[in-house]
Each structure stands twice: as C-alpha cells, then as structure tokens.
Design an enzyme around this catalytic site. Structure first.
Site, PDB file in Angstrom:
ATOM      1  N   SER A   1       0.826  -1.212   0.000  1.00 23.65           N
ATOM      2  CA  SER A   1       0.000   0.000   0.000  1.00 23.65           C
ATOM      3  C   SER A   1       0.859   1.260   0.000  1.00 23.65           C
ATOM      4  O   SER A   1       1.993   1.262   0.469  1.00 23.65           O
ATOM      5  CB  SER A   1      -0.907   0.030   1.231  1.00 23.65           C
ATOM      6  OG  SER A   1      -1.783  -1.061   1.249  1.00 23.65           O
TER       7      SER A   1
HETATM    8  N1  SAH Z   1      -1.025  -4.793   4.091  1.00 25.89           N
HETATM    9  C1  SAH Z   1      -0.383  -5.128   2.842  1.00 25.89           C
HETATM   10  C2  SAH Z   1      -1.260  -4.780   1.660  1.00 25.89           C
HETATM   11  C3  SAH Z   1      -1.247  -5.865   0.648  1.00 25.89           C
HETATM   12  S1  SAH Z   1      -2.443  -5.738  -0.641  1.00 25.89           S
HETATM   13  C4  SAH Z   1       0.978  -4.476   2.749  1.00 25.89           C
HETATM   14  O1  SAH Z   1       1.276  -3.592   3.557  1.00 25.89           O
HETATM   15  O2  SAH Z   1       1.772  -4.871   1.900  1.00 25.89           O
HETATM   16  C5  SAH Z   1      -3.813  -6.676   0.005  1.00 25.89           C
HETATM   17  C6  SAH Z   1      -3.542  -8.109   0.421  1.00 25.89           C
HETATM   18  O3  SAH Z   1      -4.796  -8.704   0.762  1.00 25.89           O
HETATM   19  C7  SAH Z   1      -2.945  -8.993  -0.658  1.00 25.89           C
HETATM   20  O4  SAH Z   1      -1.764  -9.585  -0.186  1.00 25.89           O
HETATM   21  C8  SAH Z   1      -4.038 -10.042  -0.920  1.00 25.89           C
HETATM   22  O5  SAH Z   1      -3.526 -11.326  -1.267  1.00 25.89           O
HETATM   23  C9  SAH Z   1      -4.763 -10.074   0.403  1.00 25.89           C
HETATM   24  N2  SAH Z   1      -6.129 -10.591   0.357  1.00 25.89           N
HETATM   25  C10 SAH Z   1      -7.041 -10.478  -0.633  1.00 25.89           C
HETATM   26  N3  SAH Z   1      -8.198 -11.092  -0.297  1.00 25.89           N
HETATM   27  C11 SAH Z   1      -8.012 -11.602   0.958  1.00 25.89           C
HETATM   28  C12 SAH Z   1      -8.841 -12.349   1.862  1.00 25.89           C
HETATM   29  N4  SAH Z   1     -10.097 -12.708   1.557  1.00 25.89           N
HETATM   30  N5  SAH Z   1      -8.314 -12.696   3.063  1.00 25.89           N
HETATM   31  C13 SAH Z   1      -7.043 -12.341   3.411  1.00 25.89           C
HETATM   32  N6  SAH Z   1      -6.220 -11.646   2.594  1.00 25.89           N
HETATM   33  C14 SAH Z   1      -6.687 -11.273   1.382  1.00 25.89           C
END
Ligand code: SAH
Length: 213
Positions: free
Chosen positions: A64
């Site tokens: 993010s």
């Molecule tokens: N907090 C992370 C943001 C990653 S983007 C960072 O700082 O890098 C969002 C993430 O949510 C992705 O890794 C994706 O695989 C995950 N995601 C998507 N759907 C999900 C679900 N149903 N349960 C858990 N994680 C999920």
C-alpha cells in the site's frame, strides 16, 4: 539487508510529505520513520521505496501507499498492547508498522506464496506478530476475538459481518468499501448492537477476494 543513512534520510522526507498531506499522529509518523520500507519491496523498486506510492509485490499484489498506511493506522488509534487484526498481510509492511506501535498483531493472508514469504521475512527484521494466518479474511479470526481494532488492507465489496462481530465494545474497524474505488470507512462499536459509521475519502486497493485459494 542494508538500512543506511541514505534510506533513513529518505524516510524522514517521506514523513514530511505525509505530514503535509494531513497525517498528525506522532506515533504513526514515528513508526513510518522507523520501518525500512525498501526491504519490503523487490530490489528493482528500491529507488521508489520512499515515494508516496503503491508498488507491486509478489503474487500480483501491491504494497500500500505510505499515505494510505498512515491514514488507516491513524484511524485505528492503536495503543500499546492492543490486540489488533489485519486482513491482507501482503508484504508485511503494515504489519510491521502495527508492531512498531506496540500492538499484538494477528494478520490473515489468503495467498499461500505471500503468507510463506512474509512469515519468514518479518522475524528477520525483528518483527514478531502474535500470529500470521493463511486463511480467509472475510471470516476474521473468531478464536482470538474480540479485537480493539481491525484493519482491512484490500478493497471490500461489502462489510463482512464477522469483522463487525469480532470488535470489542469501543473497538474500531477500518475498511475500504467499494468495487472499483473504495470509500475509507470507520465503524466504531458503541454497544453490542450499536455501530457508528464514518466515511472518509476515496482510495484504491486491490480487491478483497472471496472463495479462492
Ligand atoms: N497490508 C499489505 C497490503 C497488501 S495488498 C501491505 O502492507 O503490503 C492486500 C492483500 O490482501 C494482498 O496480499 C491479498 O492477497 C490479500 N487478500 C485479498 N483477499 C483476501 C482475503 N479474503 N483474506 C485475506 N487476505 C486477502
């Protein structure tokens, strides 16, 4: 894994940018100033690590934007020792920021590759979340509930009821809601059946995915 004075200088500049964009919580700014974001990204993006931008990580996901991390974290109002739940571990950057704030962090990731990578990586930097879970964030983590705050770091097409149910009284859910763009939304639990909803601006996230592994 190198974190040198150049990186530290770039982080200080990033903190100034976030302050200018309206982030005021000193503890959040200090956490951003401390976590070596460049180490959470592919080395080919090193030069970009301290720009206020989202970037690709493994498995077609993104780390993010720092402003988004700061904005959501500020809304959580984390205090030392708070039990918090993160949905979407991804690179672990947001997880690390929450660890810096002294939270007991539980974090769920539904992509096995990212779950594995980040589970190995965070302890190398000295970050020890309480638990990283490979699973479906839509369900929350009922066995560890209630949580003081819950943060969703992917765009949710709707607000999953289990997440509201797993908030402590006085607890806060910070969730971007919407399909193409998302409205940052805060739910504060005022009583067993009483939630106060506040909407903030538009953000753009990768989608919170259902029923796929
Ligand atoms: N907090 C992370 C943001 C990653 S983007 C960072 O700082 O890098 C969002 C993430 O949510 C992705 O890794 C994706 O695989 C995950 N995601 C998507 N759907 C999900 C679900 N149903 N349960 C858990 N994680 C999920």
């Amino acid at each position: 894994m190198i974190d040198n004075t150049k990186h530290k200088g770039l982080r200080q500049k990033l903190v100034k940018v976030l302050e200018r964009k309206g982030i005021t919580d000193k503890a959040v700014l200090e956490a951003i100033n401390t976590v070596p974001r460049h180490l959470f990204m592919d080395s080919s993006f090193l030069d970009h690590a301290y720009q206020d931008k989202a970037f690709p990580i493994a498995a077609d996901q993104t780390i993010s934007q720092p402003y988004t991390v700061a904005f959501q974290t500020e809304l959580m109002k984390v205090e030392k020792g708070d039990k918090v739940l993160e949905i979407g571990t991804g690179s672990g950057y947001q997880t690390a920021v929450l660890c810096e704030l002294g939270a007991k962090v539980y974090s769920i990731e539904r992509q096995r590759e990212l779950f594995k990578l980040t589970s190995k990586f965070l302890p190398k930097l000295g970050y020890r979340p309480k638990k990283l879970i490979f699973g479906d964030g839509y369900k929350g983590l009922v066995e560890e509930a209630p949580f003081k705050s819950i943060i969703v770091t992917a765009g949710a097409p709707f607000v999953p009821n289990p997440l509201l149910a797993q908030l402590d009284i006085g607890g806060r859910l910070v969730i971007p809601v919407g399909e193409k763009v998302q409205i940052m939304t805060l739910f504060e639990r005022k009583g067993p059946k009483d939630f106060e909803k506040t909407e903030f601006g538009e953000f753009k996230f990768v989608p919170l995915l259902e029923n796929k592994n």
